[in-house]
Design a protein around this motif. Structure first.
Motif, mmCIF file in Angstrom:
data_model
loop_
_atom_site.group_PDB
_atom_site.id
_atom_site.type_symbol
_atom_site.label_atom_id
_atom_site.label_comp_id
_atom_site.label_asym_id
_atom_site.label_seq_id
_atom_site.Cartn_x
_atom_site.Cartn_y
_atom_site.Cartn_z
ATOM 1 N N UNK A 120 -74.757 8.454 0.993
ATOM 2 C CA UNK A 120 -74.664 7.893 2.338
ATOM 3 C C UNK A 120 -75.604 6.703 2.505
ATOM 4 N N UNK A 121 -76.824 6.838 2.012
ATOM 5 C CA UNK A 121 -77.793 5.752 2.175
ATOM 6 C C UNK A 121 -77.353 4.508 1.403
ATOM 7 N N UNK A 122 -76.844 4.708 0.185
ATOM 8 C CA UNK A 122 -76.384 3.574 -0.618
ATOM 9 C C UNK A 122 -75.219 2.859 0.052
ATOM 10 N N UNK A 123 -74.256 3.616 0.546
ATOM 11 C CA UNK A 123 -73.093 3.011 1.197
ATOM 12 C C UNK A 123 -73.479 2.323 2.499
ATOM 13 N N UNK A 124 -74.444 2.857 3.220
ATOM 14 C CA UNK A 124 -74.927 2.174 4.424
ATOM 15 C C UNK A 124 -75.591 0.850 4.067
ATOM 16 N N UNK A 125 -76.274 0.798 2.937
ATOM 17 C CA UNK A 125 -76.937 -0.437 2.520
ATOM 18 C C UNK A 125 -75.939 -1.563 2.260
ATOM 19 N N UNK A 126 -74.703 -1.205 1.928
ATOM 20 C CA UNK A 126 -73.686 -2.232 1.666
ATOM 21 C C UNK A 126 -72.642 -2.250 2.777
ATOM 22 N N UNK A 127 -73.073 -1.853 3.970
ATOM 23 C CA UNK A 127 -72.278 -2.002 5.196
ATOM 24 C C UNK A 127 -70.968 -1.218 5.196
ATOM 25 N N UNK A 128 -70.922 -0.098 4.489
ATOM 26 C CA UNK A 128 -69.729 0.748 4.485
ATOM 27 C C UNK A 128 -69.888 1.854 5.520
ATOM 28 N N UNK A 129 -70.089 1.445 6.781
ATOM 29 C CA UNK A 129 -70.394 2.394 7.853
ATOM 30 C C UNK A 129 -69.297 3.438 8.021
ATOM 31 N N UNK A 130 -68.052 3.008 8.042
ATOM 32 C CA UNK A 130 -66.952 3.945 8.251
ATOM 33 C C UNK A 130 -66.830 4.929 7.095
ATOM 34 N N UNK A 131 -67.056 4.437 5.872
ATOM 35 C CA UNK A 131 -66.994 5.319 4.700
ATOM 36 C C UNK A 131 -68.064 6.399 4.786
ATOM 37 N N UNK A 132 -69.266 6.018 5.231
ATOM 38 C CA UNK A 132 -70.349 6.997 5.367
ATOM 39 C C UNK A 132 -70.025 8.013 6.461
ATOM 40 N N UNK A 133 -69.515 7.539 7.582
ATOM 41 C CA UNK A 133 -69.144 8.461 8.665
ATOM 42 C C UNK A 133 -68.120 9.470 8.186
ATOM 43 N N UNK A 134 -67.125 8.999 7.442
ATOM 44 C CA UNK A 134 -66.094 9.908 6.920
ATOM 45 C C UNK A 134 -66.683 10.900 5.925
ATOM 46 N N UNK A 135 -67.628 10.443 5.101
ATOM 47 C CA UNK A 135 -68.284 11.336 4.138
ATOM 48 C C UNK A 135 -69.059 12.430 4.855
ATOM 49 N N UNK A 136 -69.830 12.053 5.863
ATOM 50 C CA UNK A 136 -70.631 13.033 6.595
ATOM 51 C C UNK A 136 -69.740 14.013 7.352
#
Length: 386
Positions: A120-136
């Motif tokens: 989640x932290x890595x994907x947030x660093x590259x602006x993949x906000x929606x991908x992180x939300x879906x993962x969580x």
């Protein structure tokens, strides 16, 4: 053309160009036969080179997200793009799950909840906000709601298939998994657009409450008796300071999340205070210096502030181990160092020479592994970031 259904063998003859000694093979997938035929027809019309260049450009553009300074050379940026592409490739767009390592030996075609923080932290660093939300939300959907032997309410399966089926025996109780999930949910909260934040919090609150209660109850044993959790490195249940540190960080995050939506959880807060006292007593000597062999495992706790000079010896020791360790596992230590030193530009600059060899070794050894890809993104982005 060959058709095969069920448990059977099939063979296909492929004509080879006598001059180039090569052949182009198109494989099309679709929910229905017509979908696969349409995809195959389009591919044959465009040709391999056009398709290949288009796909490569698509993934290159997706890997460009995030702010990357001039200080990182092309070789480092190339590793960053490779790691980002790996993460996005292993993310299931329908369910939100991210597979660990489908091409590793042995293959790990499952999602591992305890990896969620780095992913989640890595994907947030590259602006993949929606991908992180879906993962969580994927993991939140599978927080256990009822008690069962070896699977208490609020816990998470140690492994999951993308369809939500458990992929590990219930006797494997990974206490770190829900703790990291809580930590990640609160970390990601700041990245969610303000207009979407209320919905995000409401969607996740029930799972946060279940996992917070589970960790609070688990923590009651820490003061008087060893509190056990499954440890992958030892393949057995153990009582470790690292797990207590992660649970402490998870409970603190849960308390902060609850307060953000107007909920008070005094039991959670009380358990977090007790865990902090336990960590201070067992990790620090009477004058406040570290007395454990690997203080870096406590980077997420803040029991000693990140800029505190007491970290100096631990940081130097960790840097030396990264330099001396030829194995890909050194990337994990480097990522932990980067997280500990966030915002301390002078100290992060000292890590720059270590990034390329550590990331290169790890990504070469595990070329399609979401965990090591995430570590690579975190290390590169944090060390070379603005």
């Amino acid at each position: 053309q060959t058709k095969a259904v069920g448990a059977c063998a099939s063979a296909v003859a492929v004509p080879i160009d006598p001059e180039t000694r090569s052949a182009t093979v198109y494989v099309a997938f679709g929910e229905m036969r017509a979908d696969a035929d349409a995809a195959l027809s389009t591919a044959r019309q465009q040709g391999f080179k056009v398709l290949f260049d288009a796909v490569r450009m698509k993934w290159k553009e997706r890997a460009q997200f995030g702010a990357w300074p001039i200080g990182a050379g092309d070789d480092v940026l190339g590793l960053k793009e490779r790691a980002v592409v790996t993460l996005l490739t292993l993310a299931d767009t329908k369910t939100g799950a991210v597979a660990r390592g489908p091409h590793s030996q042995p293959a790990t075609c499952v999602a591992m909840p305890r990896d969620v923080a780095w992913l989640a932290y890595a994907l947030d660093l590259v602006s993949q906000t929606e991908t992180v939300t879906n993962l969580l939300k994927f993991y939140a959907r599978h927080v256990r709601t009822d008690d069962a032997p070896g699977a208490p309410a609020g816990s998470l399966p140690a492994m999951l298939y993308a369809n939500g089926e458990e992929a590990a025996p219930q006797i494997v109780l990974d206490v770190q998994a829900p703790a990291w999930l809580l930590w990640s949910i609160w970390q990601h909260d700041a990245q969610v657009p303000e207009g979407d934040r209320e919905v995000y919090r409401n969607d996740l609150w029930k799972s946060v409450e279940l996992s917070g209660d589970f960790l609070s109850n688990w923590s009651r044993a820490v003061r008087d008796t060893p509190a056990f959790s499954y440890e992958y490195a030892r393949k057995s249940d153990m009582h470790t300071l690292e797990t207590i540190a992660v649970v402490y960080a998870g409970l603190r995050a849960a308390v902060a999340f609850a307060r953000a939506i107007g909920q008070e959880k005094p039991d959670w807060f009380a358990r977090a205070v007790e865990l902090e006292d336990y960590l201070r007593f067992n990790a620090l000597n009477p004058v406040g210096n570290f007395k454990i062999d690997d203080p870096l495992t406590l980077w997420m706790t803040d029991i000693v502030g990140a800029g505190d000079p007491r970290w100096q010896n631990a940081v130097q020791t960790a840097m030396q181990k990264v330099q001396e360790n030829a194995g890909p596992e050194s990337l994990e230590s480097l990522a932990q160092l980067a997280m500990l030193l966030r915002g301390q530009r002078d100290k992060l600059d000292a890590l720059k020479p270590l990034v390329l060899p550590a990331a290169q070794k790890a990504l070469d050894a595990y070329p399609c592994d979401s965990y090591y890809a995430a570590l690579g993104v975190v290390a590169i982005r944090t060390v070379f970031g603005p």
